[in-house]
Every structure is written in C-alpha cells, then in structure tokens.
Design a protein around this motif. Structure first.
Motif, PDB file in Angstrom:
ATOM      1  N   LEU A 200      -6.387  12.189  -3.163  1.00  0.00           N
ATOM      2  CA  LEU A 200      -5.579  13.057  -2.290  1.00  0.00           C
ATOM      3  C   LEU A 200      -4.970  12.333  -1.093  1.00  0.00           C
ATOM      4  O   LEU A 200      -4.016  12.825  -0.483  1.00  0.00           O
ATOM      5  N   LEU A 201      -5.542  11.191  -0.728  1.00  0.00           N
ATOM      6  CA  LEU A 201      -5.030  10.490   0.440  1.00  0.00           C
ATOM      7  C   LEU A 201      -3.587  10.013   0.287  1.00  0.00           C
ATOM      8  O   LEU A 201      -2.841  10.026   1.270  1.00  0.00           O
ATOM      9  N   PRO A 202      -3.133   9.593  -0.900  1.00  0.00           N
ATOM     10  CA  PRO A 202      -1.728   9.139  -0.990  1.00  0.00           C
ATOM     11  C   PRO A 202      -0.694  10.213  -0.672  1.00  0.00           C
ATOM     12  O   PRO A 202       0.483   9.879  -0.414  1.00  0.00           O
TER      13      PRO A 202
ATOM     14  N   PHE B  62       4.136  12.625   2.398  1.00  0.00           N
ATOM     15  CA  PHE B  62       4.990  13.814   2.578  1.00  0.00           C
ATOM     16  C   PHE B  62       4.929  14.379   4.005  1.00  0.00           C
ATOM     17  O   PHE B  62       5.660  15.318   4.322  1.00  0.00           O
ATOM     18  N   GLN B  63       4.057  13.827   4.867  1.00  0.00           N
ATOM     19  CA  GLN B  63       3.959  14.312   6.253  1.00  0.00           C
ATOM     20  C   GLN B  63       4.949  13.545   7.138  1.00  0.00           C
ATOM     21  O   GLN B  63       4.593  12.665   7.915  1.00  0.00           O
TER      22      GLN B  63
ATOM     23  N   CYS C  77       0.835  -1.211   0.000  1.00  0.00           N
ATOM     24  CA  CYS C  77       0.000   0.000   0.000  1.00  0.00           C
ATOM     25  C   CYS C  77       0.867   1.257   0.000  1.00  0.00           C
ATOM     26  O   CYS C  77       0.557   2.234  -0.691  1.00  0.00           O
ATOM     27  N   LEU C  78       1.966   1.214   0.728  1.00  0.00           N
ATOM     28  CA  LEU C  78       2.863   2.372   0.735  1.00  0.00           C
ATOM     29  C   LEU C  78       3.506   2.561  -0.633  1.00  0.00           C
ATOM     30  O   LEU C  78       3.645   3.706  -1.114  1.00  0.00           O
TER      31      LEU C  78
ATOM     32  N   ALA D 176       1.225   6.671  -6.864  1.00  0.00           N
ATOM     33  CA  ALA D 176       0.148   7.631  -7.142  1.00  0.00           C
ATOM     34  C   ALA D 176       0.622   9.060  -6.962  1.00  0.00           C
ATOM     35  O   ALA D 176       0.190   9.972  -7.697  1.00  0.00           O
ATOM     36  N   VAL D 177       1.522   9.300  -6.033  1.00  0.00           N
ATOM     37  CA  VAL D 177       2.033  10.662  -5.809  1.00  0.00           C
ATOM     38  C   VAL D 177       2.990  11.058  -6.925  1.00  0.00           C
ATOM     39  O   VAL D 177       2.999  12.213  -7.381  1.00  0.00           O
ATOM     40  N   LEU D 178       3.799  10.100  -7.389  1.00  0.00           N
ATOM     41  CA  LEU D 178       4.773  10.427  -8.448  1.00  0.00           C
ATOM     42  C   LEU D 178       4.091  10.599  -9.806  1.00  0.00           C
ATOM     43  O   LEU D 178       4.605  11.324 -10.672  1.00  0.00           O
ATOM     44  N   ASN D 179       2.968   9.964 -10.023  1.00  0.00           N
ATOM     45  CA  ASN D 179       2.253  10.076 -11.288  1.00  0.00           C
ATOM     46  C   ASN D 179       0.825  10.544 -11.019  1.00  0.00           C
ATOM     47  O   ASN D 179      -0.147   9.751 -11.106  1.00  0.00           O
ATOM     48  N   PRO D 180       0.600  11.786 -10.702  1.00  0.00           N
ATOM     49  CA  PRO D 180      -0.760  12.252 -10.376  1.00  0.00           C
ATOM     50  C   PRO D 180      -1.591  12.466 -11.654  1.00  0.00           C
ATOM     51  O   PRO D 180      -1.063  12.685 -12.735  1.00  0.00           O
TER      52      PRO D 180
END
Length: 282
Positions: free
Chosen positions: A30-32, A36-37, A3-4, A10-14
């Motif tokens: 937006l959840l992925p 970054f937190q 999942c990570l 998903a973040v690298l390819n939005p």
C-alpha cells in the motif's frame, strides 16, 4: 528516482488476487500509492503545461518571470522609499539648533512655573473674597444691633414700692425696696476672619542647561536675560543671576547656558518659551 519509478510500476500493476500475508506485506503493497497525494495546484500547473505547446508554453514561462520581476522591483522601490523617509527624519532632528530633549525639559519647567503662578493667584483671590464676605457680614450684624437697641418704651414700669408697705411690729424686719433695673444687653458674636493662607509658589530652584546659538543673544537681551560668565559670578550669599554662561562649542557658534527659571518673571518666561519653540520649529 529509481524508487519513485518502482512505486509507479507497483501502482500501475497492483496484485489484487493474493490476500495480505502480514502487516509488513500490507505496508509494502500500500505504500507505493503515496504517488497520488499531490497538491491540486501542482497537478493543475502540470496539466496546463502539458497542454501548452511550442510558443504558448514559452509565453507562459516568460509571463511568470515578468510578474516576479515586477513584484521584486515594487518591493525594492518601497524599501528605498522607507529608507529615504527615515533618513529625512534623522536629518530634520539633527539640523535643529538645540536638542529636542532640552527643549522638552525647558518647556515643561515653563509650564510648571506658570501653573504655580496661576495657583498662587487663585489662592489670593479666594482669600480676598473671604475677607470681603467677613467684612460685609460684620457690617450687617452691626446694623442689626443698632436697630434692635433703639426701641422706645411705650409703657412706664411700676416700681415695687407701690405694692409693699413696712409693718410697725418689732419682731418683723421692714421690707426693703430693692428695685432691679431692667438691663437690655445685646450680645453678638463677630465671626473671626478666615486666616489668610500664605501662597507658596513651587518653583524649580535648579538651573537648567540649555544650548543656544550666538544669534539668539539679542533676543535674550531684549527679554532682559543677560548671561553672566561663570568667572564673574557674585558670591553665593548674594543674589545670583538668572542666566550663567558656562562656555561655547562648535567654534563659538553654540553657547552653553544655565537658566534658572525661578528667577525669571512671567513675561521673561513666556518670551523664552516662545524663542525656544520658534527655534525648534525651524
């Protein structure tokens, strides 16, 4: 982990071209971005470890382990020091010949006895001063009366017979010459002496149990305090002794006594207090 990895992909390819369809689509897209937190300290540690290579990275790890070990050793040393300190405090209180609570109770009784004696002496002194003032006041009043009563008469007093005569008429009664003497009486009031207040000495009538070693008997005898065994006590209607021997403990090395502080004199009370303080300070 899968999942990570999917969140990272998903973040690298939005998907920036298609709009949001509904609220569920908003959450899924937006959840992925939670990846970054990350705390700043964690990011800093990760970046520094990535930069370090080979021996430098291994040296940092060993240095951290050494610092943790030093801190653990310091904590253990402080713990052992506190344990030894508490152990010494307990051993010091247990090595004394008499318990601390008995010493405190007896010392408080001695202080109360001395305070009562001081109060009685102050009352007697105040009464003596009042009696002295009253006697001096009476003497001064008596001296003033004696001086005022002794006054000479410089002018003779004329009698009333020189101014009045009897008439010879029958219908009149002759005047009688009744001369009233002048009496000078001096009155003075003697102040009543102030009633002397009886000093009441408050003393503890109950006996205080005390445990003393056998080696302290000569000191008690020197103070005039001779313990009497309980089997040899006089009848209750007679005068009781100040110290009573109730028994012994610890193979005969410790004596169990009952001391009545009210039956002791001031030097004996002071000597007993000094003896107990010296035994407690050992």
């Amino acid at each position: 982990a899968s999942c990570l990895a999917a969140d990272h992909a998903a973040v690298l390819n939005p998907d920036v071209d298609s709009p949001f369809a509904d609220a569920v689509d908003v959450v899924h897209r937006l959840l992925p971005y939670h990846v970054f937190q990350q705390p700043r300290e964690d990011l800093k540690t990760v970046t520094e470890r990535r930069r370090a290579k080979g021996k430098g990275k291994a040296y940092d790890v060993i240095r951290d382990e050494i610092e943790d070990t030093k801190f653990a050793l310091e904590c253990h040393r402080r713990l052992r020091k506190l344990e030894s300190r508490f152990r010494r405090a307990k051993m010091k209180s247990g090595m004394r010949p008499s318990p601390d609570d008995q010493g405190y109770v007896l010392t408080q009784a001695v202080v109360e006895h001395e305070r009562a004696e001081t109060s009685s002496v102050s009352t007697e002194l105040r009464n003596a001063r009042n009696e002295l003032d009253a006697s001096q006041r009476e003497k001064r009043i008596a001296a003033n009366v004696a001086v005022s009563s002794f006054r000479p008469t410089y002018y003779p007093q004329a009698s009333q017979a020189q101014y009045y005569r009897t008439y010879p008429y029958a219908f009149t009664q002759p005047y009688t010459n009744t001369s009233q003497g002048n009496t000078n009486s001096s009155f003075y009031s003697t102040p009543a002496s102030a009633p002397s207040a009886t000093a009441t000495t408050v003393s503890a009538s109950a006996a205080i149990p005390v445990q003393l070693p056998v080696s302290s008997l000569p000191a008690l005898h020197a103070l005039g305090i001779v313990p009497i065994p309980a089997a040899s006590l006089p009848p209750p209607d007679q005068q009781q002794p100040a110290a009573v021997l109730r028994g012994s403990t610890s193979n005969g090395t410790i004596l169990s006594l009952e001391i009545n502080v009210s039956l002791l004199q001031s030097p004996q009370v002071s000597g007993l207090a000094y003896l107990l303080n010296s035994m407690m300070s050992r």
